[in-house]
Structure formats: structure tokens, C-alpha cells
Design a protein around this motif. Structure first.
Motif, PDB file in Angstrom:
ATOM      1  N   MET A   1       3.297  -1.247   0.053  1.00 20.24           N
ATOM      2  CA  MET A   1       2.325  -0.919   1.109  1.00 20.24           C
ATOM      3  C   MET A   1       2.286   0.639   1.304  1.00 20.24           C
ATOM      4  O   MET A   1       1.379   1.118   1.400  1.00 20.24           O
ATOM      5  CB  MET A   1       2.994  -1.339   2.350  1.00 20.24           C
ATOM      6  N   ASP A   2       3.319   1.340   1.294  1.00 20.46           N
ATOM      7  CA  ASP A   2       3.402   2.534   1.309  1.00 20.46           C
ATOM      8  C   ASP A   2       2.709   3.212   0.306  1.00 20.46           C
ATOM      9  O   ASP A   2       1.995   4.184   0.377  1.00 20.46           O
ATOM     10  CB  ASP A   2       4.822   3.289   1.626  1.00 20.46           C
TER      11      ASP A   2
ATOM     12  N   ASP B   1      -1.028   2.956   0.492  1.00 24.50           N
ATOM     13  CA  ASP B   1      -1.338   4.073   1.631  1.00 24.50           C
ATOM     14  C   ASP B   1      -1.803   5.400   0.968  1.00 24.50           C
ATOM     15  O   ASP B   1      -2.906   5.960   1.193  1.00 24.50           O
ATOM     16  CB  ASP B   1      -0.437   3.961   2.837  1.00 24.50           C
ATOM     17  N   ALA B   2      -0.747   5.525   0.342  1.00 25.57           N
ATOM     18  CA  ALA B   2      -0.943   7.155  -0.252  1.00 25.57           C
ATOM     19  C   ALA B   2      -1.937   6.969  -1.216  1.00 25.57           C
ATOM     20  O   ALA B   2      -2.529   8.022  -1.297  1.00 25.57           O
ATOM     21  CB  ALA B   2       0.439   7.456  -0.851  1.00 25.57           C
ATOM     22  N   PHE B   3      -2.037   6.094  -2.044  1.00 25.88           N
ATOM     23  CA  PHE B   3      -2.908   5.871  -3.063  1.00 25.88           C
ATOM     24  C   PHE B   3      -4.635   5.841  -2.471  1.00 25.88           C
ATOM     25  O   PHE B   3      -5.342   6.696  -2.904  1.00 25.88           O
ATOM     26  CB  PHE B   3      -3.007   4.733  -3.794  1.00 25.88           C
ATOM     27  N   VAL B   4      -4.708   5.480  -1.185  1.00 27.71           N
ATOM     28  CA  VAL B   4      -5.996   5.279  -0.632  1.00 27.71           C
ATOM     29  C   VAL B   4      -6.288   6.616  -0.122  1.00 27.71           C
ATOM     30  O   VAL B   4      -7.409   7.220  -0.228  1.00 27.71           O
ATOM     31  CB  VAL B   4      -5.872   4.273   0.453  1.00 27.71           C
ATOM     32  N   LYS B   5      -5.131   7.308   0.460  1.00 24.39           N
ATOM     33  CA  LYS B   5      -5.543   8.969   0.933  1.00 24.39           C
ATOM     34  C   LYS B   5      -5.866   9.777  -0.194  1.00 24.39           C
ATOM     35  O   LYS B   5      -6.698  10.368  -0.008  1.00 24.39           O
ATOM     36  CB  LYS B   5      -4.284   9.306   1.784  1.00 24.39           C
TER      37      LYS B   5
ATOM     38  N   LYS C   1       4.291  12.485  -2.612  1.00 21.49           N
ATOM     39  CA  LYS C   1       4.387  11.682  -1.702  1.00 21.49           C
ATOM     40  C   LYS C   1       5.103  10.412  -2.218  1.00 21.49           C
ATOM     41  O   LYS C   1       5.987   9.622  -1.828  1.00 21.49           O
ATOM     42  CB  LYS C   1       2.938  11.072  -1.168  1.00 21.49           C
ATOM     43  N   ALA C   2       4.790   9.994  -3.759  1.00 24.86           N
ATOM     44  CA  ALA C   2       5.208   8.758  -4.302  1.00 24.86           C
ATOM     45  C   ALA C   2       6.481   9.073  -4.407  1.00 24.86           C
ATOM     46  O   ALA C   2       7.436   8.163  -4.551  1.00 24.86           O
ATOM     47  CB  ALA C   2       4.310   8.831  -5.769  1.00 24.86           C
TER      48      ALA C   2
ATOM     49  N   LYS D   1      12.845   6.424  -0.863  1.00 21.98           N
ATOM     50  CA  LYS D   1      12.843   5.695   0.602  1.00 21.98           C
ATOM     51  C   LYS D   1      13.389   4.211   0.237  1.00 21.98           C
ATOM     52  O   LYS D   1      14.208   3.614   0.945  1.00 21.98           O
ATOM     53  CB  LYS D   1      11.842   5.757   1.406  1.00 21.98           C
ATOM     54  N   TYR D   2      12.711   3.604  -0.637  1.00 24.14           N
ATOM     55  CA  TYR D   2      12.814   2.040  -0.849  1.00 24.14           C
ATOM     56  C   TYR D   2      13.286   1.532  -2.299  1.00 24.14           C
ATOM     57  O   TYR D   2      13.627   0.395  -2.406  1.00 24.14           O
ATOM     58  CB  TYR D   2      11.313   1.397  -0.786  1.00 24.14           C
ATOM     59  N   LEU D   3      13.737   2.693  -2.874  1.00 26.71           N
ATOM     60  CA  LEU D   3      14.374   2.027  -4.195  1.00 26.71           C
ATOM     61  C   LEU D   3      15.776   2.698  -4.594  1.00 26.71           C
ATOM     62  O   LEU D   3      16.221   3.596  -4.138  1.00 26.71           O
ATOM     63  CB  LEU D   3      13.566   2.508  -5.673  1.00 26.71           C
TER      64      LEU D   3
END
Lengths: 128, 184
Positions: free
Chosen positions: A90-91, A94-98, A119-120, A126-128
Motif C-alpha cells: 500500500m505504501d 502510494d509513492a508510485f502514484v505520487k 521513498k521506496a 520499514k516493513y521488511l
């Protein structure tokens, strides 16, 4: 622990690749990860939203298809919580859309923006 | 005359409902197209300025009719009206007026936020592109219609890594041409 993330466009062309590794020596693992990711593309297409899509030796593949048919593929080893996976995608989305909203970015071409890469990396940490 | 003043508030409400994102995306598409059509960054910057000029000469009438603003007495007052009136009404941001020259004939407009550049990153092969140059043209055109000839240019740009964007406005001369009747 290897993690390899790739965004794949409409023509099965990779738009963005990211290695998230904790140990150093991962060149051959990376190639293996790339191979596995490509091999699972068909399965990801079926996955619609998010699914753990495939398994290959110790590597798992999770896939996510966006509304515009962009495929986000994560190749990882070791166990990963579904919740984390979901938030990660999801994050990233989000970054992709921006990044997509940048008028100079042509959709379906590789994402060169260093902003997006940064950002990626943050999201991956954060999540991995 | 009274009736037209009464219908004005309704119109300005409507204007605010246009999506800010749509506006930024539209402007972005415009600049991206110009980048494809023209070779040099200078040429693109000039086109943006020209477009801005054409917008400015018309926009100022719109602004004056809505705000009922009277003639400004000096450049300082013009700067205040430009930022607190014009910019606020059309872009929704109020730049800070700063860096007055000692002679009082030049000033800067400092923009912390620029609604045109949401999500924009300048491509590497166009380092001299002044993405928001249309704003300079608008200021130049608008002020020309009220008899002020100015030179307007960006001297700082957030897209190029500066902290804020800064537009320099330089007063050249007062235009003494005939003013349309009914203007005051």
C-alpha cells in the motif's frame, strides 16, 4: 535475508527494481530473485489484489496488481507477516502514484526519479 | 452596478471548487507538451512568459471587478495588492513581499508554497527550465494594464533545490498611454 522488489509495466517491462538486503554477498541470489519474479508474472496477474503467489525453494513471491494493471512483485525468503506485506504494498502504491503525477514522467517507462527510489528504500526498511 | 457586485461572491465560491490537483496536473501537461515541442529551455521559458502575459492582461480586469480595488498610489501598495489580493484570489497562496531595493523600485515575492509544482520533478535534461514562469508573465501583463511596466523573473526555484521560490519584480516606468475611459 533477500528481498527483491520490482514494478512491472504493461509489456512485462520492469519499471523499477529495488534490492533490500541485510547481508552483503547477494549477487547470485539477486539474479535468482529476478528469475523467480519473472516466472511468477502470470500467477500474479491472477492474484488481483494481494496474494502470496508462488514458492520456489526457499523463496516466496507476493504479488499485487494495481488498478492500472501495474504489477508489484516482491520476492523474499523467510517468513513474512501478511499484515506487513499488505502495508508495504500500500505504501509503495502510494509513492508510485505520487511519482506518476509528475507531468514529466511517461507512464510505462522506467522510473528514474531519485525521490521515488529514496521513498521506496524507506518503505522497504520499514516493513521488511 | 449594485447587482453585479452582489453576484460576485457566488462566482468566487465557484472558483474555489475547482480541484487544485486538476489545476496542477493541467499545468503540468502544458509544460510537458511545451518541452516536447520546443528545443531550448530558453524558448520554453519565453513561451510560458508569453502565455502568462496573455492571461495577466485579462485576469487583472477580473480581479478589479471582483475586488473593487482602487488605483494604487505607489509600488509598495501595488505589491501588497498583488500578493494579498491577486495571488490569494487565483492561486490561494500569499507570497511574502521582501528584499526591497534601496531605491524602492525593486522587490521580491517569496513563495513557500507553489500550487503549480505539486508532485513535479524537473527532468535532468532540462536544467534551465523555469517551470512556473507563467506566473512571471501574468504579473507583467496584469501590471502593464494598470500602467506599470515591470520586469519579472524567477531568481530562486524550489524545483532546483532552493528552499523557497523567489520572483524579482523590477519597476521600469509608468506608462503614460491613454487610459480607457471609466477607469480610476
Amino acid at each position: 535475508m533477500t528481498c527483491y522488489f520490482v514494478i512491472v509495466g504493461h509489456n512485462d517491462n520492469p519499471l523499477f527494481e529495488l534490492d533490500v538486503k541485510e547481508t552483503g554477498k547477494l549477487d547470485d541470489k539477486r539474479q535468482m530473485a529476478q528469475f523467480v519474479a519473472h516466472a511468477s508474472l502470470d500467477l500474479v496477474d491472477e492474484a488481483k489484489f494481494l496474494k502470496s503467489v508462488d514458492r520456489f525453494n526457499e523463496l516466496s513471491v507476493a504479488g499485487f496488481v494495481t488498478a492500472s494493471h501495474m504489477r508489484f512483485i516482491l520476492v523474499y525468503d523467510g517468513p513474512k507477516a501478511q499484515e506487513n506485506m499488505k502495508n508495504f504494498f500500500m505504501d509503495m502504491y502510494d509513492a508510485f502514484v505520487k511519482a506518476l503525477l509528475n507531468p514529466f514522467y511517461v507512464p510505462n517507462t522506467p522510473i528514474a526519479s531519485s525521490n521515488f527510489r529514496k521513498k521506496a528504500q524507506v518503505i522497504a526498511k520499514k516493513y521488511l | 452596478v449594485n447587482m453585479s457586485k452582489q453576484s460576485v461572491p457566488a462566482r468566487s465560491q465557484e472558483l474555489r471548487r475547482v480541484s487544485g490537483e486538476l489545476f496542477s496536473l493541467t499545468y503540468g501537461a502544458l509544460v510537458a507538451q511545451l518541452v516536447k515541442d520546443y528545443e531550448s529551455d530558453d524558448e520554453i521559458n519565453k513561451q510560458l512568459d508569453k502565455m502568462g502575459y496573455n492571461i495577466g492582461i485579462r485576469l487583472v480586469e477580473d480581479y478589479l471587478s471582483r475586488s473593487g480595488q482602487n488605483r494604487c498610489h505607489d509600488l509598495k501598495e501595488a505589491a501588497e495588492v498583488l500578493t494579498k489580493g491577486g495571488f490569494k484570489m487565483f492561486l490561494g497562496v500569499v507570497p511574502t513581499v521582501a528584499n526591497w531595493s534601496s531605491k524602492g523600485d525593486e522587490f521580491s515575492l517569496v513563495l513557500d508554497q507553489n500550487p503549480l509544482v505539486d508532485f513535479v520533478e524537473l527532468p535532468e535534461d532540462h536544467p534551465n527550465l523555469l517551470y512556473s514562469n507563467i506566473i512571471c508573465g501574468v504579473i507583467r501583463g496584469a501590471l502593464e494594464m494598470v500602467q506599470l511596466e515591470v520586469e519579472v523573473a524567477f531568481i530562486q526555484d524550489t524545483l532546483k533545490g532552493d528552499d523557497a521560490s523567489e520572483i524579482r519584480v523590477k519597476f521600469i516606468k509608468k506608462l503614460e498611454d491613454a487610459v480607457p475611459a471609466g477607469d480610476d
